[in-house]
Design an enzyme around this catalytic site. Structure first.
Site, PDB file in Angstrom:
ATOM      1  N   HIS A 198       0.827  -1.210   0.000  1.00 23.57           N
ATOM      2  CA  HIS A 198       0.000   0.000   0.000  1.00 23.57           C
ATOM      3  C   HIS A 198       0.873   1.277   0.000  1.00 23.57           C
ATOM      4  O   HIS A 198       0.837   2.055   0.945  1.00 23.57           O
ATOM      5  CB  HIS A 198      -0.884  -0.041   1.256  1.00 23.57           C
ATOM      6  CG  HIS A 198      -2.105   0.812   1.187  1.00 23.57           C
ATOM      7  ND1 HIS A 198      -2.055   2.173   1.139  1.00 23.57           N
ATOM      8  CD2 HIS A 198      -3.420   0.487   1.175  1.00 23.57           C
ATOM      9  CE1 HIS A 198      -3.281   2.665   1.101  1.00 23.57           C
ATOM     10  NE2 HIS A 198      -4.123   1.677   1.114  1.00 23.57           N
ATOM     11  N   GLU A 301      -0.656   1.062  -5.699  1.00 31.71           N
ATOM     12  CA  GLU A 301      -0.412  -0.082  -4.815  1.00 31.71           C
ATOM     13  C   GLU A 301      -0.373  -1.386  -5.605  1.00 31.71           C
ATOM     14  O   GLU A 301      -1.400  -1.808  -6.148  1.00 31.71           O
ATOM     15  CB  GLU A 301      -1.509  -0.130  -3.765  1.00 31.71           C
ATOM     16  CG  GLU A 301      -1.765   1.203  -3.072  1.00 31.71           C
ATOM     17  CD  GLU A 301      -3.126   1.245  -2.396  1.00 31.71           C
ATOM     18  OE1 GLU A 301      -3.617   0.177  -1.977  1.00 31.71           O
ATOM     19  OE2 GLU A 301      -3.697   2.349  -2.285  1.00 31.71           O
TER      20      GLU A 301
HETATM   21  O1  TA6 Z   1      -6.086   1.005  -0.943  1.00 33.13           O
HETATM   22  C1  TA6 Z   1      -7.254   1.761  -0.997  1.00 33.13           C
HETATM   23  C2  TA6 Z   1      -8.044   1.528   0.269  1.00 33.13           C
HETATM   24  O2  TA6 Z   1      -8.602   0.240   0.316  1.00 33.13           O
HETATM   25  C3  TA6 Z   1      -9.108   2.613   0.339  1.00 33.13           C
HETATM   26  O3  TA6 Z   1     -10.373   2.088   0.038  1.00 33.13           O
HETATM   27  C4  TA6 Z   1      -8.974   3.137   1.765  1.00 33.13           C
HETATM   28  O4  TA6 Z   1      -9.761   2.341   2.635  1.00 33.13           O
HETATM   29  C5  TA6 Z   1      -7.484   2.974   1.971  1.00 33.13           C
HETATM   30  O5  TA6 Z   1      -7.201   1.692   1.429  1.00 33.13           O
HETATM   31  C6  TA6 Z   1      -7.020   3.170   3.386  1.00 33.13           C
HETATM   32  O6  TA6 Z   1      -7.415   2.100   4.174  1.00 33.13           O
HETATM   33  P1  TA6 Z   1      -6.960   2.138   5.723  1.00 33.13           P
HETATM   34  O7  TA6 Z   1      -7.461   0.865   6.318  1.00 33.13           O
HETATM   35  O8  TA6 Z   1      -5.457   2.244   5.742  1.00 33.13           O
HETATM   36  O9  TA6 Z   1      -7.580   3.392   6.302  1.00 33.13           O
END
Ligand code: TA6
Length: 326
Positions: A198, A301
């Site tokens: 991520h 990501e």
């Molecule tokens: O990677 C995108 C995502 O799934 C978004 O939908 C948002 O939820 C982001 O990740 C952040 O997630 P987190 O659990 O780190 O707040």
């Protein structure tokens, strides 16, 4: 190569000045600087770095599940089927509505799984020299981190009880950073997994950013009720909240003002999530600061999140990304 290991983190610096810093918590890369000391990752000023919650920024490691759009699509689908409402009939049905039963083995895990909120071990480092043009050797350093089922807290073990081992390697090169995950199934049963790296890229001005390499790729659009679409643009702009799961065919790049800043190549990670929270979502995240930070970051990501990888007992899954500075 200078390695420091203490205060729950590992840092490495190459003789040419590049550096990387990883928290043992989540094996989260929290800093990656180029030879001039310029930070390449975005980290929220309110990111928790004390192990109290997942780090807001850097490169959180998502495993064994990504609550990406397809999961919500799956729930939406099962909901619409149960209500005899015509389900979302679209091209991604087959890939997305894979085998998992409604109560999947990962369903009770927290958002984005447990890897990013577990305490990992530092397994050690290795350096290597690659012959570079002009004869001067390019030094790189690989830092290995481990997490196994034996190292999981009891509560998580109860939620997802498979025996497994993870080795996460972070390799710092002169112009590149590679993150690689090897998952081994040490259980008697097979299990299904997803993985996502991520990465929060630091950029100067989101209005000058475009993402290339996505043209013709199919994607699920989480901000447009999960519709499956096809990318037509060769340079995707971010002009509002963006949350998409692409399956691009090749290298993806982040351009600023038409000039490439980063390229991301993937090995055995078919998908790329493109995310920017924009104004409202940035406002709504307590650990997101400054609130206008969405102007200085974009998440590209690398992962395997559409559907599941099934890992047979005794087998291993490996996926990696290499980010190159242009
Ligand atoms: O990677 C995108 C995502 O799934 C978004 O939908 C948002 O939820 C982001 O990740 C952040 O997630 P987190 O659990 O780190 O707040």
């Amino acid at each position: 190569v200078n390695i420091s290991h203490g205060n729950q983190r590992v840092a490495a610096t190459l003789p040419t000045g590049e550096s990387v810093e990883i928290l043992l918590y989540g094996a989260t890369v929290v800093s990656w600087k180029d030879a001039a000391g310029e930070e390449k990752l975005w980290l929220s000023e309110k990111a928790a770095l004390d192990g109290s919650k997942a780090v807001r920024g850097g490169i959180p490691l998502v495993f064994p599940v990504c609550y990406a759009p397809y999961n919500l699509l799956y729930l939406f689908h099962s909901y619409s089927v149960s209500r005899q409402v015509t389900p979302v009939a679209n091209s991604c049905d087959k890939q997305v509505f894979g085998p998992p039963p409604p109560n999947h083995a990962t369903s009770s895990l927290p958002q984005h799984g447990f890897a990013r909120t577990s305490n990992w071990e530092f397994l050690g480092k290795s350096t290597s020299e690659s012959e570079a043009e002009g004869g001067n050797a390019d030094l790189s350093v690989k830092l290995d981190f481990g997490l196994s089922s034996a190292g999981l807290d009891a509560e998580t073990r109860k939620k997802w009880g498979y025996d497994f081992n993870l080795i996460y390697s972070v390799t710092l090169g002169k112009k590149s950073l590679t993150t690689s995950l090897v998952v081994t199934n040490d259980d008697e049963r097979s299990f299904e997994l997803q993985v996502l790296m991520h990465t929060y890229f630091r950029i100067k001005d989101i209005t000058q950013v475009s993402i290339t390499g996505l043209q013709d790729a199919e994607y699920l659009d989480k901000v447009d009720n999960l519709k499956a679409k096809k990318e037509t643009s060769s340079a995707v702009k971010i002009e509002g909240e963006t949350d998409r799961v692409y399956t691009p065919s090749g290298t993806v790049a982040i351009q600023e003002g038409g000039k490439t800043s980063f390229t991301v190549t993937r090995d055995n990670l078919a998908d790329v999530v493109l995310w920017n929270p924009w104004v409202e979502k940035a406002q709504g995240m307590g650990d997101y600061a400054p609130k206008d930070g969405y102007k200085n970051m974009v998440c590209v990501e690398a992962g395997s999140v559409r559907g599941w990888q099934t890992l047979e007992k005794g087998d291993a899954f490996e996926g990696s990304q290499t980010i190159t500075l242009e």
